[in-house]
Design an enzyme around this catalytic site. Structure first.
Site, PDB file in Angstrom:
ATOM      1  N   ASP A   1      17.972-120.550 -46.224  1.00 37.87           N
ATOM      2  CA  ASP A   1      18.697-119.288 -46.134  1.00 37.87           C
ATOM      3  C   ASP A   1      19.355-118.966 -47.478  1.00 37.87           C
ATOM      4  O   ASP A   1      20.545-118.661 -47.557  1.00 37.87           O
ATOM      5  CB  ASP A   1      19.749-119.350 -45.025  1.00 37.87           C
ATOM      6  CG  ASP A   1      20.207-117.970 -44.570  1.00 37.87           C
ATOM      7  OD1 ASP A   1      19.491-116.983 -44.847  1.00 37.87           O
ATOM      8  OD2 ASP A   1      21.276-117.870 -43.950  1.00 37.87           O
TER       9      ASP A   1
ATOM     10  N   GLY B   1      28.050-118.392 -37.106  1.00 39.36           N
ATOM     11  CA  GLY B   1      29.409-118.657 -36.670  1.00 39.36           C
ATOM     12  C   GLY B   1      30.440-117.977 -37.548  1.00 39.36           C
ATOM     13  O   GLY B   1      30.147-117.029 -38.281  1.00 39.36           O
TER      14      GLY B   1
ATOM     15  N   VAL C   1      33.729-118.579 -40.322  1.00 39.24           N
ATOM     16  CA  VAL C   1      34.309-119.498 -41.304  1.00 39.24           C
ATOM     17  C   VAL C   1      35.788-119.163 -41.472  1.00 39.24           C
ATOM     18  O   VAL C   1      36.150-118.004 -41.705  1.00 39.24           O
ATOM     19  CB  VAL C   1      33.589-119.407 -42.663  1.00 39.24           C
ATOM     20  CG1 VAL C   1      34.222-120.376 -43.664  1.00 39.24           C
ATOM     21  CG2 VAL C   1      32.108-119.716 -42.502  1.00 39.24           C
TER      22      VAL C   1
END
Length: 486
Positions: free
Chosen positions: A275, A161, A163
């Site tokens: 991640d 997405g 930020v």
């Protein structure tokens, strides 16, 4: 004399008789009436006038009248119709606004419930108490905080997405993450993660402040970290002397390990980040490392050591064993951290098509260099100047352990942390205390603040060298397969 007076009287009577006979009533009914409406006879003449509601027509002589109430009626009628039309338009607009607002509220309520808002509220405040460590933000709050998600508020973009930087009315700065996709089957798990992460209070973990559930995809709200990503600091000034000295590299690595070790073992439910990479390590105003972006994280039940998941992560950092088996363990984070250490030591990106074919994958390149005893050739020259070969080799061996092809042969994060602490203690010899303090002061005086960069998606196709054997050949084969599209 008498006859003379009598004669004057007779003359006067005669003249009066003549005038009386001559004064015809012009207002009498008939065709001789000159007035169209009201006629008033005057001696020897007449006067025309108009009744109420009429006015004299200047174009006609003798009593032409026209109605005056027709124009006023039209004016009043037009004004009335205009006011009525305006009222109808305003009323229709209000009705439309309230209908749309009601529909919007229904949609938001639907998304709130769909995203687990009721469950989240119950878990965050089971006894009806106010939430201390987290907050459910409204969509209006976040829109206002981000200036309606303005382009100039974007901090970074990645696979999960965008930020945004947000500023609340009270001046607090936030990092607001808008995800691109939603997995409706994982709502309960998402809520559990939010609950766990809002309870984490570790100095080296970016604090999750809350979320917004009124949109199709939930938005997460984190504390804002001002000094960019470790990736930027590693690669921005590559080849020149920077504040990333040997001591500061050990410091940042130890802080990141401390956070990951906490997530793996000290949290109420173990958390695997999944991640770990340099773009997900942020630096605050004092250059303290903070682990961020838990979008891919998974909770591990206490009675389990591994979970089966769809493979997620970033090529170059991704554990090859996890890629092969889909079995996620905390050792997957250890592998990714090993790649991060190699990146910090060499100032090279995990995957790069700009390097030679056999050097494109940093993990393979680092392991080959260790096996061929040419580690010092690939390390950053600044680190080679500042640290002894013994310490650099010790760090290289630690990276090698983390990059082991078999997860069970890798150290735990806690064990990695102990080795880093040992290296930190070695730095504290008497003749280095002064230099170390100077490095720390220089670090605190850095002013090069800049926004977070976009997450980098690496692409590469590293190949193997025939001279590599043993477990390295196995690992190279696994990594090569991992980097090939399925």
């Amino acid at each position: 004399m008498h006859d003379k007076q009598q004669k004057e009287i007779n003359i006067t009577v005669y003249i009066s008789h003549i005038f009386l006979v001559a004064d015809t009533n012009e207002c009498a009914s008939g065709p001789s009436n000159p007035c169209t409406h009201i006629c008033k006879n005057i001696g020897g003449s007449h006067k025309c006038s108009c009744p109420k509601g009429y006015i004299e027509n200047g174009e006609k002589k003798d009593g032409g009248c026209v109605k005056i109430h027709n124009s006023r009626f039209i004016l009043r009628l037009s004004l009335g119709l205009s006011i009525t039309s305006l009222f109808i338009v305003v009323l229709a607009g209000l009705i439309y606004f309230f209908i749309k607002k009601r529909e919007l509220m229904k949609i938001r309520k639907k998304f709130f419930e769909q995203n687990g808002g009721i469950l989240l509220t119950q878990q965050l405040s089971p006894n009806g108490e106010t939430m201390d460590s987290s907050k459910i933000f409204s969509i209006e709050e976040l829109k206002e905080a981000t200036n309606n998600y303005s382009e100039d508020r974007i901090l970074g973009k990645g696979g999960y997405g965008i930020v945004y930087k947000g500023i609340l009315k009270d001046g607090r700065q936030l990092a607001i993450k808008k995800s691109r996709v939603a997995d409706k089957t994982q709502v309960e798990q998402f809520i559990n993660e939010v609950v766990i992460l809002t309870q984490i209070n570790h100095r080296n973990v970016v604090k999750l402040l809350g979320c917004c559930l009124e949109t199709e995809v939930p938005m997460l709200v984190y504390e804002f970290i001002s000094n960019g990503t470790l990736f930027e600091h590693i690669h921005r000034n590559k080849g020149i002397t920077s504040w990333l000295t040997w001591a500061n590299c050990i410091k940042l690595a130890a802080e990141a390990v401390d956070a990951l070790s906490y997530l793996h073992s000290a949290a109420s439910i173990p958390i695997i980040h999944r991640d770990v990479k340099s773009t997900n390590i942020l630096l605050d105003e004092t250059y303290t490392a903070k682990i961020s972006d838990f979008g891919a994280s998974r909770l591990v039940p206490i009675d389990q050591t591994q979970v089966t998941t769809l493979v997620q992560g970033t090529l170059g950092y991704l554990d090859p064993q996890y890629f092969q088996t889909s079995q996620l363990t905390e050792k997957s984070d250890v592998y990714s951290f090993g790649v991060l250490l190699a990146e910090l030591l060499t100032r090279e990106k995990p995957l790069s098509i700009e390097r030679k074919t056999e050097e494109r994958n940093l993990a393979i390149y680092f392991l080959m260099s260790m096996e061929e005893d040419r580690l010092m050739d690939i390390l950053d020259p600044q680190l080679v100047r500042e640290a002894s070969e013994e310490r650099l080799v010790t760090m290289g061996k630690l990276v090698k352990k983390c990059l082991n092809v078999h997860g069970e042969d890798r150290p735990t994060m806690k064990e990695v942390g102990l080795e880093l602490e040992g290296l930190k203690k070695q730095n504290r010899h008497p003749w280095a205390d002064e230099n170390h303090q100077e490095d720390t002061n220089n670090l605190m005086e850095q002013k090069d603040l800049y926004p977070l960069s976009s997450n980098i998606n690496y692409n590469g196709n590293p190949s193997t060298g025939e001279f590599v054997s043993g477990q390295y050949t196995v690992q190279i084969d696994m990594i090569n397969e991992m980097n090939q599209p399925r």
